[in-house]
Design an enzyme around this catalytic site. Sequence first.
Site, PDB file in Angstrom:
ATOM      1  N   HIS A 155     -50.867  -0.774  29.353  1.00 48.18           N
ATOM      2  CA  HIS A 155     -49.647  -1.467  29.797  1.00 48.18           C
ATOM      3  C   HIS A 155     -49.612  -1.674  31.306  1.00 48.18           C
ATOM      4  O   HIS A 155     -48.827  -2.470  31.802  1.00 48.18           O
ATOM      5  CB  HIS A 155     -48.409  -0.675  29.365  1.00 48.18           C
ATOM      6  CG  HIS A 155     -48.154  -0.762  27.890  1.00 48.18           C
ATOM      7  ND1 HIS A 155     -47.208  -1.597  27.337  1.00 48.18           N
ATOM      8  CD2 HIS A 155     -48.762  -0.157  26.841  1.00 48.18           C
ATOM      9  CE1 HIS A 155     -47.227  -1.471  26.025  1.00 48.18           C
ATOM     10  NE2 HIS A 155     -48.151  -0.605  25.689  1.00 48.18           N
ATOM     11  N   ASP A 363     -47.841  -4.741  39.237  1.00 46.99           N
ATOM     12  CA  ASP A 363     -47.186  -4.471  37.958  1.00 46.99           C
ATOM     13  C   ASP A 363     -48.076  -5.007  36.850  1.00 46.99           C
ATOM     14  O   ASP A 363     -48.660  -6.089  36.996  1.00 46.99           O
ATOM     15  CB  ASP A 363     -45.835  -5.215  37.924  1.00 46.99           C
ATOM     16  CG  ASP A 363     -44.737  -4.412  37.250  1.00 46.99           C
ATOM     17  OD1 ASP A 363     -45.064  -3.625  36.335  1.00 46.99           O
ATOM     18  OD2 ASP A 363     -43.561  -4.565  37.628  1.00 46.99           O
TER      19      ASP A 363
HETATM   20  C1  GDG Z   1     -44.564  -0.792  31.958  1.00 43.63           C
HETATM   21  C2  GDG Z   1     -45.419  -1.560  32.997  1.00 43.63           C
HETATM   22  C3  GDG Z   1     -45.110  -3.639  31.636  1.00 43.63           C
HETATM   23  C4  GDG Z   1     -34.835  -1.272  33.596  1.00 43.63           C
HETATM   24  N1  GDG Z   1     -33.732  -0.731  34.147  1.00 43.63           N
HETATM   25  C5  GDG Z   1     -32.871  -0.552  33.138  1.00 43.63           C
HETATM   26  C6  GDG Z   1     -33.475  -0.984  31.956  1.00 43.63           C
HETATM   27  N2  GDG Z   1     -34.688  -1.419  32.269  1.00 43.63           N
HETATM   28  C7  GDG Z   1     -35.601  -2.015  31.278  1.00 43.63           C
HETATM   29  C8  GDG Z   1     -35.827  -3.479  31.555  1.00 43.63           C
HETATM   30  C9  GDG Z   1     -37.178  -3.698  30.901  1.00 43.63           C
HETATM   31  C10 GDG Z   1     -37.847  -2.339  31.061  1.00 43.63           C
HETATM   32  O1  GDG Z   1     -36.833  -1.382  31.327  1.00 43.63           O
HETATM   33  C11 GDG Z   1     -38.794  -2.324  32.256  1.00 43.63           C
HETATM   34  O2  GDG Z   1     -39.931  -2.971  31.900  1.00 43.63           O
HETATM   35  P1  GDG Z   1     -40.969  -3.482  32.981  1.00 43.63           P
HETATM   36  O3  GDG Z   1     -41.971  -4.296  32.271  1.00 43.63           O
HETATM   37  O4  GDG Z   1     -40.236  -4.269  34.013  1.00 43.63           O
HETATM   38  O5  GDG Z   1     -41.574  -2.210  33.708  1.00 43.63           O
HETATM   39  P2  GDG Z   1     -42.120  -0.704  33.340  1.00 43.63           P
HETATM   40  O6  GDG Z   1     -41.023   0.171  32.866  1.00 43.63           O
HETATM   41  O7  GDG Z   1     -42.818  -0.240  34.571  1.00 43.63           O
HETATM   42  O8  GDG Z   1     -43.149  -0.899  32.130  1.00 43.63           O
HETATM   43  C12 GDG Z   1     -45.000  -3.032  33.027  1.00 43.63           C
HETATM   44  C13 GDG Z   1     -44.383  -2.787  30.606  1.00 43.63           C
HETATM   45  O9  GDG Z   1     -44.831  -1.420  30.659  1.00 43.63           O
HETATM   46  C14 GDG Z   1     -44.615  -3.305  29.175  1.00 43.63           C
HETATM   47  O10 GDG Z   1     -45.970  -3.377  28.865  1.00 43.63           O
HETATM   48  O11 GDG Z   1     -44.536  -4.930  31.654  1.00 43.63           O
HETATM   49  O12 GDG Z   1     -45.828  -3.742  33.914  1.00 43.63           O
HETATM   50  O13 GDG Z   1     -45.284  -0.982  34.285  1.00 43.63           O
HETATM   51  O14 GDG Z   1     -37.053  -3.973  29.537  1.00 43.63           O
HETATM   52  O15 GDG Z   1     -34.777  -4.210  31.003  1.00 43.63           O
HETATM   53  N3  GDG Z   1     -32.893  -0.943  30.756  1.00 43.63           N
HETATM   54  C15 GDG Z   1     -31.642  -0.429  30.720  1.00 43.63           C
HETATM   55  N4  GDG Z   1     -30.992  -0.003  31.824  1.00 43.63           N
HETATM   56  C16 GDG Z   1     -31.569  -0.036  33.056  1.00 43.63           C
HETATM   57  O16 GDG Z   1     -30.951   0.377  34.052  1.00 43.63           O
HETATM   58  N5  GDG Z   1     -31.020  -0.366  29.544  1.00 43.63           N
END
Ligand code: GDG
Length: 467
Positions: A155, A363
């Site tokens: 990921h 990322d």
């Molecule tokens: C890893 C990789 C890759 C965030 N703050 C809140 C919240 N979130 C949710 C977002 C989104 C998720 O968390 C974050 O996903 P990301 O993809 O932006 O980043 P990572 O957590 O670092 O995830 C990344 C991912 O895995 C999938 O393969 O894309 O590159 O680092 O869904 O909405 N959700 C809630 N409250 C928050 O304050 N409910």
Amino acid sequence: MGRLVVVSNRIADPRKTAAGGLAVALGEVLNNTGGLWFGWSGKVVDDAESDDVHVQHAGPVKLATVDLSKADYDEFYLGYSNGVLWPVFHYRLDLADFDAGYIAGYRRVNQLFARKLMPLLEPDDVIWVHDYHLIPLAAELRALGCKQRIGFFLHIPLPPPLLLAAIPGHDWLIRALFAYDLVGFQSNADLDHFSRYVETEAHAQPVEDGRWRAFGRTVQAGAFPIGIDVAEFMQLTAAPEAVEMYERMKDEYSRRKLLVGVDRLDYSKGLPQRMRAFREFLERNPELRSSATLIQIASPSREDVSAYSDLLHELESLCGSINGNFGELDWMPVRYIHRTVARARLPGLYRASRVALVTPLRDGMNLVAKEFVTAQDPEDPGVLVLSRFAGAAEQLREALLVNPYDREGTAAAIGLALHMPLEERRSRHGAMMKTIRRFDVHWWCESFLEALRQAQPEEKGTSWLRL
Ligand code: GDG
């Protein structure tokens, strides 16, 4: 297809909305095949108690978890996974802690997972292992005689070969990937780093169709950019909690344009750099002060890792000084919230915002970028300012792409985004939506599993592993 077995560090109950799109998508295939999801329970227990597998049922899906001992947690989770692999894979050698003891704990927990999973497996199972915590799991399973197809998805990014080579034991890690039948990455950049690494460090030979031969074994590798569940996210956007949030924000900020950032509080997300770019924007555009507010949600994450508390303090101090220097009696430029916002409310916040700042330093993909675009009103959409170093930038070419290290450039992009004419906003949004719909999380799940089904498994003996 046989039963799907998903293995990841943490598991989620796919029936719960709070679990998010990934759990929903995996949950669908798990449901259809009466599958099993295996991982860590999240509990740290005394050594003596740590040996049971806890099994629960979520409809037709079996959820099986194991606890970790304190030493496992320190060495496997905090030490190797989050103190070595996370920083190096995000290009932050300066933050890595190469304590020699950690790798043994990492291997021990992968062996524990293999030992506990093995008796739960059935002959036709297809096993899908997720993420950097579990790179050597297939090798450990093979060592116990596992013959089933096993796929791996990373990921997070895979760094260029020379950065990877800074990890003591990097050759062991990459060699362990050859125990899988299929290895999936988020982007072509990551796939390119993998192929360059195996060519230069392991003298691998490319075989046809994205297959690589090294250590007397062949592995298939490909890019499978992860997406979101577009239909589910649109429903969430139209649901009462999100609509109420949207209306509240529109009302509260009726005289201002909103910019939004939603990130886990992590140094890969470029939060201090983003704040400095916003400060630069305010400095350069005095006439626009008090007409734009940045809401930054930084949800707490891995607070027991020391680099994170440094980041927390840096961010608090930056937000405080921006508000102190630029704020007015009736306007604060930054609203910084160090809490998790309920998932049901996020789409309302996205939709009320004119601009999203998604500016990670590195990322794997970044799903917030895709969620923001999906939550917009197509008739009057907001603008995505996106780091060129997010995996999502390979797909979302119509975002305003920025270099997050370039403060002036990012500040200028914020200005452009706030002033972008409606027609341009619509056309960029329409083009991005097409891509996001086409490559949604169901596409990701199906295309990975189809490639795993098509991968040509070999008799993967274990002597070559030399683990
Ligand atoms: C890893 C990789 C890759 C965030 N703050 C809140 C919240 N979130 C949710 C977002 C989104 C998720 O968390 C974050 O996903 P990301 O993809 O932006 O980043 P990572 O957590 O670092 O995830 C990344 C991912 O895995 C999938 O393969 O894309 O590159 O680092 O869904 O909405 N959700 C809630 N409250 C928050 O304050 N409910």
